[in-house]
Design a protein around this motif. Structure first.
Motif, PDB file in Angstrom:
ATOM      1  N   ARG A 194      37.905  55.694  39.894  1.00 36.87           N
ATOM      2  CA  ARG A 194      39.059  55.466  40.004  1.00 36.87           C
ATOM      3  C   ARG A 194      39.734  55.637  41.763  1.00 36.87           C
ATOM      4  O   ARG A 194      40.177  54.649  42.125  1.00 36.87           O
ATOM      5  N   ARG A 195      39.135  56.764  42.081  1.00 33.28           N
ATOM      6  CA  ARG A 195      39.564  57.206  43.568  1.00 33.28           C
ATOM      7  C   ARG A 195      38.629  56.241  44.517  1.00 33.28           C
ATOM      8  O   ARG A 195      39.337  55.580  45.489  1.00 33.28           O
ATOM      9  N   GLY A 196      37.614  55.910  44.250  1.00 34.50           N
ATOM     10  CA  GLY A 196      36.708  54.878  44.914  1.00 34.50           C
ATOM     11  C   GLY A 196      37.292  53.549  44.797  1.00 34.50           C
ATOM     12  O   GLY A 196      37.292  53.083  45.749  1.00 34.50           O
ATOM     13  N   LEU A 197      37.890  53.027  43.731  1.00 34.18           N
ATOM     14  CA  LEU A 197      38.380  51.828  43.784  1.00 34.18           C
ATOM     15  C   LEU A 197      39.662  51.769  44.449  1.00 34.18           C
ATOM     16  O   LEU A 197      40.060  50.761  45.257  1.00 34.18           O
ATOM     17  N   TYR A 198      40.543  52.679  44.524  1.00 38.80           N
ATOM     18  CA  TYR A 198      41.733  52.776  45.217  1.00 38.80           C
ATOM     19  C   TYR A 198      41.354  52.597  46.795  1.00 38.80           C
ATOM     20  O   TYR A 198      41.822  51.694  47.416  1.00 38.80           O
ATOM     21  N   GLY A 199      40.127  53.324  47.222  1.00 35.78           N
ATOM     22  CA  GLY A 199      39.788  53.260  48.314  1.00 35.78           C
ATOM     23  C   GLY A 199      39.216  52.091  48.875  1.00 35.78           C
ATOM     24  O   GLY A 199      39.466  51.402  50.035  1.00 35.78           O
ATOM     25  N   ALA A 200      38.420  51.617  47.937  1.00 34.68           N
ATOM     26  CA  ALA A 200      37.712  49.901  48.378  1.00 34.68           C
ATOM     27  C   ALA A 200      38.774  48.957  48.531  1.00 34.68           C
ATOM     28  O   ALA A 200      38.570  48.278  49.717  1.00 34.68           O
ATOM     29  N   LEU A 201      39.791  48.978  47.612  1.00 37.76           N
ATOM     30  CA  LEU A 201      41.027  47.960  47.812  1.00 37.76           C
ATOM     31  C   LEU A 201      41.638  48.116  49.003  1.00 37.76           C
ATOM     32  O   LEU A 201      41.807  47.147  49.922  1.00 37.76           O
ATOM     33  N   VAL A 202      42.175  49.237  49.406  1.00 36.91           N
ATOM     34  CA  VAL A 202      42.938  49.712  50.567  1.00 36.91           C
ATOM     35  C   VAL A 202      42.028  49.330  51.841  1.00 36.91           C
ATOM     36  O   VAL A 202      42.635  48.745  52.987  1.00 36.91           O
ATOM     37  N   PHE A 203      40.674  49.933  51.861  1.00 36.98           N
ATOM     38  CA  PHE A 203      39.898  49.502  53.072  1.00 36.98           C
ATOM     39  C   PHE A 203      39.651  47.912  53.200  1.00 36.98           C
ATOM     40  O   PHE A 203      39.305  47.552  54.422  1.00 36.98           O
ATOM     41  N   ALA A 204      39.546  47.409  52.149  1.00 34.62           N
ATOM     42  CA  ALA A 204      39.175  45.734  52.180  1.00 34.62           C
ATOM     43  C   ALA A 204      40.512  45.146  53.018  1.00 34.62           C
ATOM     44  O   ALA A 204      40.472  44.399  53.841  1.00 34.62           O
ATOM     45  N   THR A 322      31.444  53.049  47.452  1.00 30.41           N
ATOM     46  CA  THR A 322      32.482  52.226  46.617  1.00 30.41           C
ATOM     47  C   THR A 322      33.567  51.691  47.888  1.00 30.41           C
ATOM     48  O   THR A 322      33.892  50.564  47.905  1.00 30.41           O
ATOM     49  N   TYR A 323      33.889  52.700  48.670  1.00 34.89           N
ATOM     50  CA  TYR A 323      34.800  52.454  49.727  1.00 34.89           C
ATOM     51  C   TYR A 323      34.394  51.293  50.706  1.00 34.89           C
ATOM     52  O   TYR A 323      35.293  50.443  51.029  1.00 34.89           O
ATOM     53  N   PHE A 324      33.239  51.363  51.151  1.00 35.94           N
ATOM     54  CA  PHE A 324      32.662  50.333  52.164  1.00 35.94           C
ATOM     55  C   PHE A 324      32.249  49.029  51.585  1.00 35.94           C
ATOM     56  O   PHE A 324      32.108  48.101  52.216  1.00 35.94           O
ATOM     57  N   VAL A 325      31.995  48.882  50.177  1.00 37.90           N
ATOM     58  CA  VAL A 325      32.015  47.618  49.524  1.00 37.90           C
ATOM     59  C   VAL A 325      33.043  46.912  49.690  1.00 37.90           C
ATOM     60  O   VAL A 325      33.306  45.750  50.083  1.00 37.90           O
ATOM     61  N   GLY A 326      34.445  47.666  49.526  1.00 34.83           N
ATOM     62  CA  GLY A 326      35.555  47.070  49.860  1.00 34.83           C
ATOM     63  C   GLY A 326      35.763  46.678  51.535  1.00 34.83           C
ATOM     64  O   GLY A 326      36.188  45.378  51.740  1.00 34.83           O
ATOM     65  N   GLY A 327      35.314  47.369  52.321  1.00 36.81           N
ATOM     66  CA  GLY A 327      34.930  47.162  53.896  1.00 36.81           C
ATOM     67  C   GLY A 327      34.601  45.937  54.025  1.00 36.81           C
ATOM     68  O   GLY A 327      34.826  44.840  54.573  1.00 36.81           O
ATOM     69  N   VAL A 328      33.217  45.859  53.464  1.00 37.40           N
ATOM     70  CA  VAL A 328      32.162  44.699  53.728  1.00 37.40           C
ATOM     71  C   VAL A 328      32.975  43.446  52.982  1.00 37.40           C
ATOM     72  O   VAL A 328      32.942  42.401  53.585  1.00 37.40           O
ATOM     73  N   THR A 329      33.546  43.793  51.818  1.00 36.02           N
ATOM     74  CA  THR A 329      34.190  42.387  51.198  1.00 36.02           C
ATOM     75  C   THR A 329      35.472  41.802  52.222  1.00 36.02           C
ATOM     76  O   THR A 329      35.430  40.617  52.546  1.00 36.02           O
ATOM     77  N   GLY A 330      36.396  42.533  52.755  1.00 35.55           N
ATOM     78  CA  GLY A 330      37.278  42.274  53.536  1.00 35.55           C
ATOM     79  C   GLY A 330      36.921  41.616  54.717  1.00 35.55           C
ATOM     80  O   GLY A 330      37.340  40.560  55.445  1.00 35.55           O
ATOM     81  N   SER A 331      35.946  42.239  55.567  1.00 35.81           N
ATOM     82  CA  SER A 331      35.393  41.812  56.981  1.00 35.81           C
ATOM     83  C   SER A 331      34.707  40.423  56.741  1.00 35.81           C
ATOM     84  O   SER A 331      34.521  39.523  57.521  1.00 35.81           O
ATOM     85  N   ALA A 332      34.039  40.374  55.520  1.00 35.00           N
ATOM     86  CA  ALA A 332      33.054  39.045  55.361  1.00 35.00           C
ATOM     87  C   ALA A 332      33.990  37.878  55.013  1.00 35.00           C
ATOM     88  O   ALA A 332      33.732  36.674  55.602  1.00 35.00           O
ATOM     89  N   LEU A 333      34.964  38.198  54.368  1.00 26.93           N
ATOM     90  CA  LEU A 333      36.116  37.201  54.109  1.00 26.93           C
ATOM     91  C   LEU A 333      37.164  36.771  55.185  1.00 26.93           C
ATOM     92  O   LEU A 333      37.546  35.627  55.290  1.00 26.93           O
ATOM     93  N   ALA A 334      37.420  37.991  56.059  1.00 27.23           N
ATOM     94  CA  ALA A 334      38.532  37.598  57.045  1.00 27.23           C
ATOM     95  C   ALA A 334      38.329  36.584  58.070  1.00 27.23           C
ATOM     96  O   ALA A 334      38.895  35.721  58.345  1.00 27.23           O
ATOM     97  N   GLY A 335      36.913  36.612  58.597  1.00 23.79           N
ATOM     98  CA  GLY A 335      36.536  35.601  59.701  1.00 23.79           C
ATOM     99  C   GLY A 335      36.586  34.091  59.017  1.00 23.79           C
ATOM    100  O   GLY A 335      36.944  33.274  59.838  1.00 23.79           O
ATOM    101  N   ALA A 336      35.924  33.836  57.837  1.00 20.28           N
ATOM    102  CA  ALA A 336      36.167  32.823  57.266  1.00 20.28           C
ATOM    103  C   ALA A 336      37.311  32.146  56.896  1.00 20.28           C
ATOM    104  O   ALA A 336      37.886  31.103  57.001  1.00 20.28           O
ATOM    105  N   VAL A 337      38.135  33.176  56.278  1.00 16.58           N
ATOM    106  CA  VAL A 337      39.557  32.637  56.153  1.00 16.58           C
ATOM    107  C   VAL A 337      40.526  32.294  57.108  1.00 16.58           C
ATOM    108  O   VAL A 337      41.194  31.480  57.321  1.00 16.58           O
ATOM    109  N   TYR A 338      40.129  33.080  58.406  1.00 19.24           N
ATOM    110  CA  TYR A 338      40.854  32.736  59.522  1.00 19.24           C
ATOM    111  C   TYR A 338      40.553  31.393  59.926  1.00 19.24           C
ATOM    112  O   TYR A 338      41.436  30.555  60.495  1.00 19.24           O
ATOM    113  N   GLY A 339      39.313  31.074  59.729  1.00 17.08           N
ATOM    114  CA  GLY A 339      38.659  29.754  60.524  1.00 17.08           C
ATOM    115  C   GLY A 339      39.291  28.651  59.644  1.00 17.08           C
ATOM    116  O   GLY A 339      39.543  27.602  59.964  1.00 17.08           O
TER     117      GLY A 339
END
Length: 375
Positions: A194-204, A322-339
């Motif tokens: 559960r704590r890993g999921l919280y962390g993943a979502l806020v780090f995303a 788990t935390y950094f899976v969220g980070g990878v997801t956020g950074s991977a989507l951010a550039g594409a969504v911005y473009g």
């Protein structure tokens, strides 16, 4: 110093895109590759903190990181830079060995505070990395950023060897069994998941912002690399909450504080939306975002380290992967969504993650809000 190595790239993304002739989506993948490497390092290196002497382990990982940074300084194209960023990410997990090391040395009643102190340094390093990177690149070039980082990291390796106390291993199991035990611990501990999921979502959410903001500042505000990097200073205020969050967790209020910090992360995107055209709102959004993300992270770690004292490095691996899976997801989507959709699309994406975290937290509401710290 250790944690900074993964984040020097963020204010440089627009410059890298121009230098190598690629768009924001491709340039943003440098951050993604660094975070993928970091996840692999968390999975394969950090558990060794329970198996081998920690001082020797961090001395080796910092020296290897320095070699990778030298390679990044000389990268001939964006593809090579991505690969080297992944290698640096893989080796620079030293910071995540320091955190359970501190928890191991602390007394049970002061563990949250001790983790908070170390995390304050770690978070300040992450935030100041953007400032240092932007200022150096603005005065010289982005390659000098990585050359300076390499020299500093080699110096850190020497300091680790000469200044850290020795620490006896806490397990004698074989390496492959050690890795297998990470999965077993993860499956056996619902609080860890559960704590890993919280962390993943806020780090995303955090990664979404800091990956896309360099493009927004360059395109809309026409800021230089130096100015973009200086915005990292704003996040230091968020790092200051680390010790406060640790004390709250020690007092048994970690769970309700977690909800408050997640809510701050979500609210920050309202200011971020307005900050697309008004710099004052953007500054406010950065302050609130960093406060929310760092507070959530410290609350999570303080609770996780109470679970199994003999396996804190493996708990770190389970949580931080788990935390950094969220980070990878956020950074991977951010550039594409911005473009594709611009800054407003990024704001919507960034707000979705903490909103989901709050919904997950609500499923926990049937339990008492205050739980006494377990020794």
């Amino acid at each position: 110093m250790s944690a900074a190595n993964t984040y020097y790239v963020q204010p440089l993304l627009d410059t890298l895109g121009h230098d190598f002739g690629v768009g924001s989506g491709i340039a943003g993948l440098v951050t993604t590759f660094a975070q993928v490497g970091y996840v692999l390092g968390l999975a394969l290196i950090v558990p060794l903190g329970d198996l081998v002497e920690r001082r020797r382990l961090v001395t080796i990982t910092t020296a290897a990181t320095g070699l990778g940074l030298l390679g990044m300084a000389a990268a001939p194209n964006i593809a090579v830079l991505m690969v080297l960023a992944a290698i640096v990410g893989f080796c620079t997990v030293t910071a995540q060995i320091f955190v359970p090391f501190a928890a191991h040395l602390a007394t049970p009643m002061n563990r949250g505070r001790s983790v908070g102190i170390v995390m304050s340094g770690l978070l300040i390093g992450i935030l100041l990395a953007r400032t240092v990177s932007g200022v150096i690149a603005g005065a010289t070039s982005w390659r000098v950023v990585y050359l300076v980082a390499a020299v500093l990291t080699f110096a850190l390796s020497v300091a680790c060897r000469t200044e850290l106390p020795s620490s006896a291993p806490t397990t004698r199991t074989a390496y492959h069994r050690l890795l297998g035990s990470v999965a077993r611990i993860y499956l056996d501990e619902p609080a860890l998941r559960r704590r890993g999921l919280y962390g993943a979502l806020v780090f995303a959410s955090f990664s979404t912002f800091w990956t896309a903001i360099a493009f927004q500042m360059a395109d809309h505000y026409h800021f230089s690399q130096t100015v973009i990097g200086l915005f990292g200073l704003l996040g230091v205020a968020g790092a200051g909450c680390a010790q406060v969050a640790g004390r709250i967790a020690d007092a048994g209020w970690g769970r309700v504080a977690t909800a408050g910090f997640i809510l701050l992360t979500a609210v920050s995107w309202i200011a971020g939306w307005a900050g697309g055209s008004r710099i004052g709102w953007l500054v406010a959004g950065i302050l609130v975002l960093d406060l929310g993300v760092q507070g959530t992270h410290i609350s999570n770690q303080s609770e996780v380290y109470r679970l199994r004292p003999e396996a804190r490095s493996r708990l770190t691996t389970g949580y931080m992967c788990t935390y950094f899976v969220g980070g990878v997801t956020g950074s991977a989507l951010a550039g594409a969504v911005y473009g594709a959709y611009g800054w407003k699309g990024v704001c919507l994406l960034g707000a979705v993650f903490p909103t989901l975290a709050l919904l997950v937290w609500l499923t926990e509401a049937r339990w008492p809000l205050r739980t006494m710290a377990r020794g």
